[in-house]
Enzyme design. Structure first.
Site, PDB file in Angstrom:
ATOM      1  N   LYS A  37       0.768  -1.247   0.026  1.00  0.00           N
ATOM      2  CA  LYS A  37       0.068  -0.043  -0.065  1.00  0.00           C
ATOM      3  C   LYS A  37       1.001   1.438  -0.117  1.00  0.00           C
ATOM      4  O   LYS A  37       0.551   2.288  -0.717  1.00  0.00           O
ATOM      5  CB  LYS A  37      -1.046  -0.229   1.235  1.00  0.00           C
ATOM      6  N   THR A  38       2.039   1.298   0.804  1.00  0.00           N
ATOM      7  CA  THR A  38       3.009   2.470   0.779  1.00  0.00           C
ATOM      8  C   THR A  38       3.456   2.794  -0.730  1.00  0.00           C
ATOM      9  O   THR A  38       3.564   3.822  -1.028  1.00  0.00           O
ATOM     10  CB  THR A  38       4.021   2.324   1.628  1.00  0.00           C
ATOM     11  N   ASP A 229      -3.282   7.649   4.805  1.00  0.00           N
ATOM     12  CA  ASP A 229      -2.754   6.256   4.926  1.00  0.00           C
ATOM     13  C   ASP A 229      -3.593   5.899   6.389  1.00  0.00           C
ATOM     14  O   ASP A 229      -3.744   6.417   7.244  1.00  0.00           O
ATOM     15  CB  ASP A 229      -1.416   6.229   5.175  1.00  0.00           C
ATOM     16  N   GLU A 230      -3.687   4.480   6.420  1.00  0.00           N
ATOM     17  CA  GLU A 230      -4.093   3.745   7.729  1.00  0.00           C
ATOM     18  C   GLU A 230      -5.624   4.450   8.066  1.00  0.00           C
ATOM     19  O   GLU A 230      -5.928   4.930   9.089  1.00  0.00           O
ATOM     20  CB  GLU A 230      -3.108   3.881   8.890  1.00  0.00           C
ATOM     21  N   GLN A 260      -7.055  -4.722  10.155  1.00  0.00           N
ATOM     22  CA  GLN A 260      -5.841  -4.118  10.963  1.00  0.00           C
ATOM     23  C   GLN A 260      -6.367  -2.976  11.726  1.00  0.00           C
ATOM     24  O   GLN A 260      -5.556  -2.500  12.202  1.00  0.00           O
ATOM     25  CB  GLN A 260      -4.699  -3.832  10.245  1.00  0.00           C
ATOM     26  N   ARG A 620       2.906  -9.824  10.950  1.00  0.00           N
ATOM     27  CA  ARG A 620       4.292  -9.273  10.873  1.00  0.00           C
ATOM     28  C   ARG A 620       5.534 -10.243  10.412  1.00  0.00           C
ATOM     29  O   ARG A 620       6.588  -9.907  10.159  1.00  0.00           O
ATOM     30  CB  ARG A 620       4.797  -8.955  12.383  1.00  0.00           C
TER      31      ARG A 620
END
Length: 778
Positions: A37-38, A229-230, A260, A620
């Site tokens: 996504k980044t 973002d997020e 998340q 993670r």
């Protein structure tokens, strides 16, 4: 389109390319864990600039400074450093602080207002509770601070609180009827001190955009393209700011993953992402479902857990990565054994695969769990770093230097002034400070202003001539620093402050290793400030001033302070691990009432948040994940039996590898310890030989023990004398700590009967049966 950008966009997969090239209108990108996504956000910004959108018209909001810096660095590599400098990119708090400094006068604040961190807020609230003579056991300052924080994030101002009978009644029922008064006094004191806390940066921005239509119009026209973002982690206050700024052009792109969303405890509202399509017209939805981070086993195991949540957006995360190893599930008798297992496993993996310590992370639900892990790592000489502990900028000597710097930038900063006015000691005691505080309130002035007029006001305040001189000298010193600050950079000012205030001399008196470490910390602070000044020279609209440095420190997060230079195992709570990745991840304490937390299972929404937290933890891991749990653990000072977490059961068994406890390190003596034990006098008498050969008993093999099925005794876990009749050589038993074993022999009678047992995890043991916690297995 620039040829370099074309190459980058060609490198995207089809799912990533579609939202990158979507120029106008509202769009939402549902991005699974590790799906890039980044990369999409970065390429989209570069693409917008290539299509003629001015960098000044783009606003990009992130949740950490680290993420913002990484994105800006990537964009600079594509479009050039000069253009990248013009982007408004940063965390919600840093961007809104920037806006508030520009527009501060409209709200009655100075443009150089101080930003209070959590400790500053708590100290001020503690002082207010003391001044109001309230019971500090009922009005606990941390609880009061959390309550005020939740008010602000829900846009409940002092006026709104007073007009809300339900809130007032709720606090009265909680035996805190004066909560409203504390809230009002806290807000008033912050305003008079020219200070905002973190929550004010959002609350005051909302006030600015709602009370001043011309300001809203100014920033709507400036930020024609907004990227967030997020988005699943935004709270109500952040949501309203983004909605207001994007309302005119509706060129808004939000990226996030509902799976998340793990910050409900601090106000994050998952409905912001779930309802995004209802907030804007003709919303386009894109899904990033290919995971590039983790092995297939980890991705599919995480999917099998998160699909149990009812509140979620449809997506199927998949990966083309190799299958990888199964997730290892390990049971330990106690948390101490759990720590030793994790440390041994890290040591072995590191040696066997030539890995670095930084390739490993230990994640836990609560900070208290770190102790057993730290003890075990220290004994193995494995270096580690705890994230979320006392960060560099929270250390006393650093806070002292920063306190002086805050006072010279903003003399109205009451908390900073109280911290440094008598450190190093200069004869200005608590009584004098109390008189100054009362006078400041009486005259409607700041404490510093009262100190500046001490010659005129001193006699009426009953402050003697000697103390007046000391106060005047302090004011003169601060004013001399202010003059220096007008013509020098942050490093030069801070170095002068550290020397001329006597801070360094005070610490040099302490010749202990701790005292030397404190001096080294101040030196490290000055080194950091020098680096900051050099970095700021490269940025547009930056001067390297002290005010800029203090804002940078105030907005820094714990993870942002990590340079990443040291090769250490990472220890942190799962909440802090979000956005990070490690080749090997150990998720410890996988037990009911611990994870999921016993305090987060009263409603389905709470349990679903705990499940999302586990999903974040598991994803993670890149190559290998470990889930560990114990059979018993100390909770509130008592040893309690533990039950494996439901989240382990929710993973499909084909992705798991259950392991029996590994044998702990144990010194193997060169002589038999039994020669020092009690003497069985019956053996001293000659006995007639018994015909036949006694059974030969050896240590059971792992294969033998795995095939044995456990049966629970009829009453309780503890063995009783009645169990003794059931034990004979060759009987297989299980012990809470030593695991499975085979009885080698029985001796004694009644209350003194003992069993000699060969255990898989501990070797040969002689146990007194009336105390031994044994279970028979077959």
């Amino acid at each position: 389109m620039d040829s370099k950008l074309e190459v980058y966009i060609e490198g995207l997969n089809d799912a990533q390319r579609a939202p990158t090239l979507h120029k106008d209108g509202a769009l939402i990108v549902i991005a699974g864990a590790g799906s890039g996504k980044t990369r999409v956000l970065t390429m989209r910004i570069a693409y917008l600039m290539s299509q003629g959108v001015d960098a000044f018209n783009i606003l990009s909001l992130t949740f950490t400074n680290k993420a913002a810096r990484e994105m800006k660095k990537r964009i600079a590599g594509i479009v050039g450093n000069n253009e990248a400098k013009n982007l408004w990119m940063g965390t919600f708090h840093s961007i809104f602080a920037k806006i508030l400094r520009i527009e501060a006068d409209k709200l009655g604040y100075p443009s150089n207002f101080t930003i209070y961190d959590t400790q500053d807020s708590q100290r001020l609230i503690s002082a207010i509770i003391k001044e109001m003579q309230l019971d500090k056991d009922i009005y606990k300052y941390k609880q009061v601070q959390n309550r005020i924080s939740s008010f602000k994030n829900s846009l409940i101002t002092v006026r709104a609180y007073a007009n809300n009978p339900e809130l007032v009644e709720a606090d009265a029922m909680a035996k805190r009827p004066r909560m409203g008064e504390i809230y009002a006094e806290y807000v008033d004191r912050c305003f008079k001190a020219g200070a905002m806390d973190f929550d004010d940066l959002l609350l005051r921005t909302n006030e600015l955009l709602n009370r001043f239509p011309e300001v809203l119009n100014k920033y709507q026209n400036r930020f024609k393209y907004i990227l967030v973002d997020e988005y699943q982690d935004t709270n109500h206050s952040q949501y309203l700011i983004v909605k207001a700024l994007s309302d005119k052009f509706q060129n808004i792109c939000v990226v996030g993953d509902d799976s998340q969303s793990i910050y409900a405890f601090r106000g994050a509202n998952i409905n912001n992402i779930l309802n995004f399509q209802k907030d804007y017209d003709n919303v386009a939805m894109y899904r990033l479902e290919q995971n590039y981070r983790s092995s297939k086993n980890i991705v599919e195991a995480a999917n099998s857990v998160i699909e149990k949540n009812k509140t979620r957006l449809d997506k199927t995360v998949w990966t083309a990565n190799e299958d990888g190893g199964q997730i290892i599930v390990h049971r330990s008798p106690t948390d101490g054994e759990e720590g030793r297992y994790v440390a041994s496993s890290i040591f072995e993996n590191r040696m066997n695969h030539q890995l670095n310590n930084g390739d490993f992370a230990i994640l836990y639900r609560t900070n208290a769990q770190s102790r057993a892990m730290e003890d075990a790592l220290r004994k193995r000489d494995i270096p580690y770093r705890i994230y979320g502990g006392l960060s560099f900028y929270q250390r006393k000597e650093i806070k002292d230097v920063l306190g002086y710097l805050r006072v010279l930038v903003n003399p109205k900063d009451e908390e900073a002034l109280k911290r440094v006015v008598n450190y190093p000691a200069r004869g200005i005691g608590g009584t004098t400070l109390d008189k100054l505080t009362v006078a400041a309130k009486h005259y409607g002035r700041s404490i510093f202003e009262v100190m500046d007029k001490i010659e005129q006001l001193g006699p009426s305040m009953n402050i003697n001539r000697g103390t007046q001189t000391k106060l005047k000298n302090f004011v003169t010193m601060i004013k001399s620093f202010q003059i220096l600050n007008e013509e020098s950079d942050a490093f030069t000012v801070a170095e002068t402050v550290a020397r001329k205030t006597g801070l360094l001399q005070e610490l040099k008196k302490d010749g202990t290793p701790e005292g030397i470490a404190r001096i080294e910390n101040i030196e490290e602070l000055l080194n950091g400030m020098r680096d900051f000044v050099e970095e700021q020279k490269e940025l547009a609209d930056a001067t390297g001033s002290l005010a800029e440095f203090l804002e940078d420190v105030a907005l820094a997060t714990t993870l942002d302070n990590d340079t990443g230079d040291d090769d250490r195992v990472a220890l942190m709570t799962i909440h802090l691990a979000k956005g990070l990745e490690f080749p090997f991840v150990y998720i410890v304490g996988m037990e009911e009432d611990l994870f999921p937390s016993g305090m987060s299972m009263s409603t389905r929404s709470e349990l679903e948040e705990e499940r999302r937290l586990f999903y974040v933890a598991l994803t993670r891991a890149e190559k290998q994940a470990y889930l560990t749990y114990t059979e018993s653990r100390y909770r509130w000072g008592k040893l309690v039996d533990a039950e494996p977490s439901r989240f382990i059961e929710e993973i499909d068994d084909k992705y798991l590898d259950y392991q029996t406890p590994m044998e702990s390190y144990r010194y193997k003596p060169l002589i038999d310890a039994d020669i020092f034990g009690d003497v069985d006098k019956s053996k001293l008498r000659l006995k007639k030989p018994v015909s036949g050969t006694p059974p030969k008993v050896g240590t059971p093999t792992q294969d033998q023990l795995r095939k044995l099925r456990k049966i629970r005794p009829a009453a309780g876990d503890s063995a009783t004398p009645s169990l003794a009749g059931s034990l004979e050589p060759g009987t297989v038993v299980e012990h809470i700590r030593f695991g499975k074993g085979i009885v080698a022999g029985i001796e004694g009678k009644g209350q003194d009967q003992k069993a000699e047992i060969n255990f898989e995890n501990g070797g040969l043991k002689k146990l007194l049966l009336r105390f031994a916690k044994l279970k028979i297995v077959e």
